[in-house]
Design a protein around this motif. Structure first.
Motif, PDB file in Angstrom:
ATOM      1  N   GLY A 182       0.257  -1.060  -0.140  1.00 33.46           N
ATOM      2  CA  GLY A 182       0.467   0.329  -0.074  1.00 33.46           C
ATOM      3  C   GLY A 182       0.348   1.083  -0.130  1.00 33.46           C
ATOM      4  O   GLY A 182       2.406   1.261  -0.297  1.00 33.46           O
ATOM      5  N   VAL A 183      -0.113   2.317   0.262  1.00 29.85           N
ATOM      6  CA  VAL A 183       0.853   4.177   0.065  1.00 29.85           C
ATOM      7  C   VAL A 183       1.858   4.083   1.625  1.00 29.85           C
ATOM      8  O   VAL A 183       1.608   3.207   2.738  1.00 29.85           O
ATOM      9  CB  VAL A 183      -0.649   4.594   0.095  1.00 29.85           C
ATOM     10  CG1 VAL A 183       0.432   5.886   0.270  1.00 29.85           C
ATOM     11  CG2 VAL A 183      -1.312   4.679  -0.718  1.00 29.85           C
ATOM     12  N   VAL A 184       2.888   4.486   1.094  1.00 28.39           N
ATOM     13  CA  VAL A 184       3.603   4.835   2.640  1.00 28.39           C
ATOM     14  C   VAL A 184       3.151   5.809   3.273  1.00 28.39           C
ATOM     15  O   VAL A 184       3.337   7.472   2.935  1.00 28.39           O
ATOM     16  CB  VAL A 184       5.542   5.381   1.692  1.00 28.39           C
ATOM     17  CG1 VAL A 184       6.074   5.334   2.546  1.00 28.39           C
ATOM     18  CG2 VAL A 184       5.906   3.873   0.758  1.00 28.39           C
ATOM     19  N   VAL A 185       3.504   5.610   4.626  1.00 27.05           N
ATOM     20  CA  VAL A 185       2.959   6.633   5.465  1.00 27.05           C
ATOM     21  C   VAL A 185       3.938   6.845   6.521  1.00 27.05           C
ATOM     22  O   VAL A 185       3.370   8.018   6.620  1.00 27.05           O
ATOM     23  CB  VAL A 185       1.748   6.549   6.202  1.00 27.05           C
ATOM     24  CG1 VAL A 185       0.242   6.155   4.927  1.00 27.05           C
ATOM     25  CG2 VAL A 185       1.566   5.099   6.893  1.00 27.05           C
ATOM     26  N   HIS A 186       5.055   6.792   6.420  1.00 26.46           N
ATOM     27  CA  HIS A 186       5.532   6.678   7.380  1.00 26.46           C
ATOM     28  C   HIS A 186       7.277   6.367   7.139  1.00 26.46           C
ATOM     29  O   HIS A 186       7.391   5.298   6.540  1.00 26.46           O
ATOM     30  CB  HIS A 186       5.875   6.326   8.791  1.00 26.46           C
ATOM     31  CG  HIS A 186       6.472   6.674  10.152  1.00 26.46           C
ATOM     32  ND1 HIS A 186       6.883   7.635  10.342  1.00 26.46           N
ATOM     33  CD2 HIS A 186       7.934   5.886   9.789  1.00 26.46           C
ATOM     34  CE1 HIS A 186       8.116   7.940  11.125  1.00 26.46           C
ATOM     35  NE2 HIS A 186       8.772   6.646  11.453  1.00 26.46           N
ATOM     36  N   ILE A 189       5.170  -3.236   7.969  1.00 23.31           N
ATOM     37  CA  ILE A 189       5.775  -2.222   8.828  1.00 23.31           C
ATOM     38  C   ILE A 189       7.785  -2.906   7.591  1.00 23.31           C
ATOM     39  O   ILE A 189       7.672  -3.558   8.253  1.00 23.31           O
ATOM     40  CB  ILE A 189       6.541  -1.332   9.830  1.00 23.31           C
ATOM     41  CG1 ILE A 189       5.256  -1.097  10.313  1.00 23.31           C
ATOM     42  CG2 ILE A 189       8.187  -1.042  10.298  1.00 23.31           C
ATOM     43  CD1 ILE A 189       5.328  -0.709  11.732  1.00 23.31           C
ATOM     44  N   VAL A 190       8.499  -1.796   7.091  1.00 24.37           N
ATOM     45  CA  VAL A 190       9.743  -2.709   6.955  1.00 24.37           C
ATOM     46  C   VAL A 190      11.605  -1.603   7.930  1.00 24.37           C
ATOM     47  O   VAL A 190      11.010  -0.621   7.202  1.00 24.37           O
ATOM     48  CB  VAL A 190      10.247  -2.458   5.457  1.00 24.37           C
ATOM     49  CG1 VAL A 190      11.330  -3.298   4.546  1.00 24.37           C
ATOM     50  CG2 VAL A 190       8.243  -3.636   5.144  1.00 24.37           C
ATOM     51  N   ILE A 199      10.346   2.206   6.530  1.00 20.37           N
ATOM     52  CA  ILE A 199       9.377   2.335   6.415  1.00 20.37           C
ATOM     53  C   ILE A 199       7.981   2.085   6.412  1.00 20.37           C
ATOM     54  O   ILE A 199       7.948   0.698   6.631  1.00 20.37           O
ATOM     55  CB  ILE A 199       9.410   2.088   4.739  1.00 20.37           C
ATOM     56  CG1 ILE A 199      11.308   2.562   4.325  1.00 20.37           C
ATOM     57  CG2 ILE A 199       8.710   2.237   3.661  1.00 20.37           C
ATOM     58  CD1 ILE A 199      11.187   1.810   3.326  1.00 20.37           C
ATOM     59  N   GLY A 200       7.315   2.911   6.531  1.00 21.72           N
ATOM     60  CA  GLY A 200       5.425   1.857   7.175  1.00 21.72           C
ATOM     61  C   GLY A 200       4.693   2.652   6.043  1.00 21.72           C
ATOM     62  O   GLY A 200       4.710   3.256   5.413  1.00 21.72           O
ATOM     63  N   PHE A 201       3.760   1.354   5.835  1.00 19.65           N
ATOM     64  CA  PHE A 201       2.000   1.548   4.711  1.00 19.65           C
ATOM     65  C   PHE A 201       1.531   1.014   5.126  1.00 19.65           C
ATOM     66  O   PHE A 201       0.978   0.418   6.306  1.00 19.65           O
ATOM     67  CB  PHE A 201       3.201  -0.190   3.738  1.00 19.65           C
ATOM     68  CG  PHE A 201       4.282  -0.150   2.998  1.00 19.65           C
ATOM     69  CD1 PHE A 201       4.604   0.347   1.709  1.00 19.65           C
ATOM     70  CD2 PHE A 201       5.073  -0.825   3.800  1.00 19.65           C
ATOM     71  CE1 PHE A 201       5.469  -0.014   1.241  1.00 19.65           C
ATOM     72  CE2 PHE A 201       6.527  -0.804   3.260  1.00 19.65           C
ATOM     73  CZ  PHE A 201       6.592  -0.795   1.893  1.00 19.65           C
TER      74      PHE A 201
END
Length: 239
Positions: free
Chosen positions: A146-150, A170-171, A163-165
């Motif tokens: 999905g969209v990256v939000v963080h 979360i990656v 990287i939060g989606f």
């Protein structure tokens, strides 16, 4: 006598013709071309004034005192002390949704609306992209994050990028090895992420009002779940 006057008149006409032809020739040689063509001009950027048009993301580096501004058309502008004003652009005209400085590293990361991440190096005069990461845009697949939000770096290790989606995935991305080190799965849609100052844990907020806490070395499940405005105040992952 009449013949004599006619002959003089013809000789004068010949001389007048010679004078006219010589004058016309000199005029054509000295004539300046007044017709302007497109190849006479070259458009170049001489000055930038004011705040960038259609800004979509802003970040500040407190160490180097730099302000980065991303725009809807993919431009990135760096502002600093007097005289420091640099503009550069992504390869595609996509909106910059988030910017993160890598503390005192002379680098920053941009997130764009086409699900791509870019690592910029601005140590040299003209900043350039040294690495890009593009996620597949297959919306019909359940595995799409999905969209990256963080997007944020570990406060004690700038080479680790979190990287939060929006979907809850979360990656933890390693910038040196250019691969995912850990993956975490949150129970609800992700809204925001905040690091603990020691860099060993981070906390997430979700669309249902819940807060989850993760340990960097213990993926993929959260270690705590809290509902500040619900009946259940805290649920331990161990239970």
């Amino acid at each position: 006598m009449a013949k004599m006057n006619k002959k003089k008149f013809n000789i004068k006409g010949v001389f007048d013709g010679i004078r006219f032809s010589v004058g016309a020739q000199q005029k054509s040689e000295n004539e300046i071309e007044e017709t302007l063509r497109t190849d006479h001009f070259q458009v170049c950027n001489t000055v930038r004034h004011g705040f960038p048009y259609q800004p979509t993301a802003v970040a500040f580096d407190p160490v180097q005192h730099l302000l980065a501004i991303g725009t809807k058309t993919g431009w990135l502008r760096l502002l600093g002390r007097p005289g420091v004003d640099i503009s550069c652009c992504h390869d595609n005209e996509v909106a910059v949704t988030q910017i993160v400085f890598l503390g005192n590293e002379g680098a920053l990361v941009t997130v764009c609306s086409d699900d791509s991440l870019h690592l910029w190096n601005f140590r040299q005069k003209h900043p350039e992209i040294v690495h890009s990461l593009k996620f597949q845009r297959e919306r019909s697949r359940k595995t799409h994050p999905g969209v990256v939000v963080h997007l944020s770096d570990n406060p004690v290790d700038p080479n680790k990028l979190l990287i939060g989606f929006e979907s809850g995935t979360i990656v933890l991305w390693d910038l040196k090895s250019k691969q995912a080190e850990f993956r975490y799965n949150s129970p609800e849609a992700l809204r925001s992420v905040s690091w603990h100052h020691e860099g060993k844990q981070f906390m997430c907020s979700h669309s249902d009002g819940s807060l989850t806490r993760y340990n960097v070395r213990q993926p993929p499940k959260y270690i705590d779940l809290m509902m500040p405005h619900g009946n259940i105040l805290q649920i331990s992952a161990k239970s």
